[in-house]
Design an enzyme around this catalytic site. Structure first.
Site, PDB file in Angstrom:
ATOM      1  N   TYR A   1      52.476   4.494  40.238  1.00 53.20           N
ATOM      2  CA  TYR A   1      51.381   4.109  39.348  1.00 53.20           C
ATOM      3  C   TYR A   1      51.572   2.646  38.994  1.00 53.20           C
ATOM      4  O   TYR A   1      52.628   2.252  38.518  1.00 53.20           O
ATOM      5  CB  TYR A   1      51.416   4.975  38.082  1.00 53.20           C
ATOM      6  CG  TYR A   1      50.348   4.651  37.070  1.00 53.20           C
ATOM      7  CD1 TYR A   1      49.009   4.984  37.298  1.00 53.20           C
ATOM      8  CD2 TYR A   1      50.662   4.025  35.869  1.00 53.20           C
ATOM      9  CE1 TYR A   1      48.025   4.702  36.362  1.00 53.20           C
ATOM     10  CE2 TYR A   1      49.683   3.735  34.931  1.00 53.20           C
ATOM     11  CZ  TYR A   1      48.363   4.081  35.184  1.00 53.20           C
ATOM     12  OH  TYR A   1      47.390   3.799  34.251  1.00 53.20           O
TER      13      TYR A   1
ATOM     14  N   ASP B   1      57.086  -3.550  41.279  1.00 48.68           N
ATOM     15  CA  ASP B   1      56.509  -3.244  39.967  1.00 48.68           C
ATOM     16  C   ASP B   1      57.660  -2.787  39.080  1.00 48.68           C
ATOM     17  O   ASP B   1      58.099  -1.637  39.159  1.00 48.68           O
ATOM     18  CB  ASP B   1      55.446  -2.155  40.125  1.00 48.68           C
ATOM     19  CG  ASP B   1      54.920  -1.661  38.782  1.00 48.68           C
ATOM     20  OD1 ASP B   1      55.474  -2.038  37.735  1.00 48.68           O
ATOM     21  OD2 ASP B   1      53.956  -0.872  38.798  1.00 48.68           O
TER      22      ASP B   1
ATOM     23  N   LYS C   1      56.182  -3.671  29.061  1.00 42.15           N
ATOM     24  CA  LYS C   1      57.025  -2.819  28.217  1.00 42.15           C
ATOM     25  C   LYS C   1      58.113  -3.594  27.465  1.00 42.15           C
ATOM     26  O   LYS C   1      57.829  -4.232  26.473  1.00 42.15           O
ATOM     27  CB  LYS C   1      57.596  -1.673  29.044  1.00 42.15           C
ATOM     28  CG  LYS C   1      56.457  -0.932  29.806  1.00 42.15           C
ATOM     29  CD  LYS C   1      56.629   0.527  29.854  1.00 42.15           C
ATOM     30  CE  LYS C   1      55.572   1.197  30.690  1.00 42.15           C
ATOM     31  NZ  LYS C   1      54.685   2.091  29.961  1.00 42.15           N
TER      32      LYS C   1
HETATM   33  N1  HOZ Z   1      50.706   5.553  31.647  1.00 39.28           N
HETATM   34  C1  HOZ Z   1      51.675   5.571  30.615  1.00 39.28           C
HETATM   35  C2  HOZ Z   1      52.947   6.199  31.045  1.00 39.28           C
HETATM   36  N2  HOZ Z   1      53.314   6.078  32.374  1.00 39.28           N
HETATM   37  C3  HOZ Z   1      51.185   6.279  29.390  1.00 39.28           C
HETATM   38  C4  HOZ Z   1      50.826   5.317  28.364  1.00 39.28           C
HETATM   39  C5  HOZ Z   1      50.468   5.914  27.010  1.00 39.28           C
HETATM   40  O1  HOZ Z   1      49.915   7.005  26.912  1.00 39.28           O
HETATM   41  O2  HOZ Z   1      50.730   5.260  26.033  1.00 39.28           O
END
Ligand code: HOZ
Length: 426
Positions: free
Chosen positions: A143, A238, A266
């Protein structure tokens, strides 16, 4: 038990699609309803109903020092006193850029943006601009945020909710995206052989953490480096999750690979909205205003976000954070493995440093196809068992867990005890 949370969720459902601002939070993959948090400190989050939880989501990765770390709070407060956004360059951006370049040796120049999605989207554009090629390779279950061309066989919420190829993305936008299984170097070789001189680059989570967590097989990342180099394509790591987490220099330092471009997010914002991408100077210098690849952002390099990120990285530089994280990770791994074994539950516990994931399957998990074999009903029961015992894991099989330096040995022991009980009830 969570009446106030329930009330808030009912209210949220009226005004926010699904009641949440990011889908995985809705608990749909595990059943039940999300709780609402109004405070977090150290290893814990506190809900509006007066419950507290040992937190292994860590705001999905940024909270490597635990929540509300005093150095970060102090830095944000001090920055806020001076203004929340300027829209002109500020000194903290320069400090941040220098720090990133010194921590990650493949990064000679870096640009800040506002999220991991932006970072990956921009890195892809840059790779295409540099190579003058259109095609990109990504791996199923990885992702890279929710940019159109990357929402193909995507992990995280897209996978959790069965929409790895999102509606609303015209086929034309993804026709240049080649999707391959992770950990299969031969598939990559074959794709390059079938598309010689046409692939701009490979984007990969060096340690995929959006379909749970699995590790690169020995030699796999090296193969990606060698294949891209031979074809004149770029290798994009990534490191939104792994950057500054698996080591200060990220997964690339840990595995000794030099990508052309890297994406961050992050930890680099310590809980404020931040992304960054960087790499070889001659590639980065193609960005506007120097070059023809356009990329911009009103809040990019925001002083509050820079102050928070700088405080976090300086803190990581100071202590022996990575040793502590490794120790906590190892203790958790051992405890959870024992818990599954004594409950007689077939499980795989994948971990690297402070990232982990439990899959309920008897087979090792090396890629998405393996991850899909996990018993998700069992995961949902396990999730709720842990939650009831005061331990918060990500509410989806397809997310990684994160340990922080604030997790004490007592927290880890309490988690293992909770798991032993939860596993017996599966
Ligand atoms: N896509 C995020 C984790 N891989 C989730 C982000 C969120 O819900 O804050």
């Amino acid at each position: 038990m969570r009446a106030k949370s329930q009330e808030l969720f009912c209210e949220a459902l009226k005004y926010i699609p699904g009641g949440v601002n990011s889908p995985v939070r809705a608990f749909r993959a595990v059943g039940g309803q999300p709780f609402f948090v109004n405070r977090a400190a150290g290893s814990r989050i506190y809900d509006v109903d007066g419950n507290d939880y040992i937190d292994y989501v860590g705001t999905w990765g940024p909270a490597i020092l635990g929540h509300a770390h005093p150095a970060i709070i102090q830095a944000v407060k001090a920055a806020a006193e001076l203004g929340t956004s300027f829209g002109v360059p500020n000194p903290l951006e320069v400090k941040m850029a220098k720090l990133v370049c010194s921590a990650v040796s493949s990064v000679k120049k870096v640009r800040m943006c506002n999220s991991g999605t932006e970072a990956c989207m921009s890195a892809i554009r840059l790779a295409r601009g540099f190579t003058k090629r259109d095609k990109i390779i990504k791996f199923d279950g990885c992702y890279h945020g929710h940019a159109d061309s990357l929402l193909v066989k995507a992990g995280s919420g897209a996978l959790t909710f069965g929409t790895p190829d999102s509606a609303g993305v015209p086929a034309a936008f993804t026709q240049h995206t080649i999707v391959l299984p992770y950990n299969d170097a031969e598939a990559v070789r074959a794709a390059f052989a079938a598309n010689p001189g046409q692939i701009a680059g490979i984007i990969v989570e060096p340690v995929p953490g959006n379909a749970g967590l699995y590790l690169p097989r020995p030699g796999y990342l090296e193969a990606l480096r060698e294949i891209t180099q031979a074809d004149g394509a770029l290798l994009i790591f990534d490191e939104v999750m792994t950057g500054f987490r698996l080591a200060l220099g990220g997964a690339q330092t840990r595995f000794g690979i030099t990508p052309d471009l890297s994406c961050f997010g992050k930890i680099i914002g310590a809980g404020l909205p931040v992304g960054a991408f960087g790499g070889r100077a001659e590639i980065m210098d193609l960005l506007a205003p120097l070059g023809p690849v356009y990329q911009a952002g009103t809040l990019s390099g925001n002083p509050l976000a820079m102050a928070a990120g700088l405080a976090a990285i300086e803190e990581l530089l100071r202590g022996d954070a990575y040793r502590k994280l490794e120790e906590s990770g190892a203790a958790l791994e051992e405890g959870l493995k024992d818990a599954a074994k004594s409950a007689g539950i077939p499980a795989q516990f994948n971990r690297i440093g402070s990232m982990f994931c439990a899959y309920f399957t008897s087979e090792p998990v090396h890629n998405l196809a393996d991850a899909m074999k996990s018993n998700r009903d069992r995961f949902a029961k396990y999730f709720h068992g842990m939650l009831d015992a005061g331990v918060y894991l990500a509410p989806s099989q397809f997310e990684a867990g994160f340990i922080s330096t604030a997790h004490s040995p007592e927290d880890i022991n309490a988690t293992v005890r909770a798991a032993a009980k939860a596993m017996k009830q599966l």
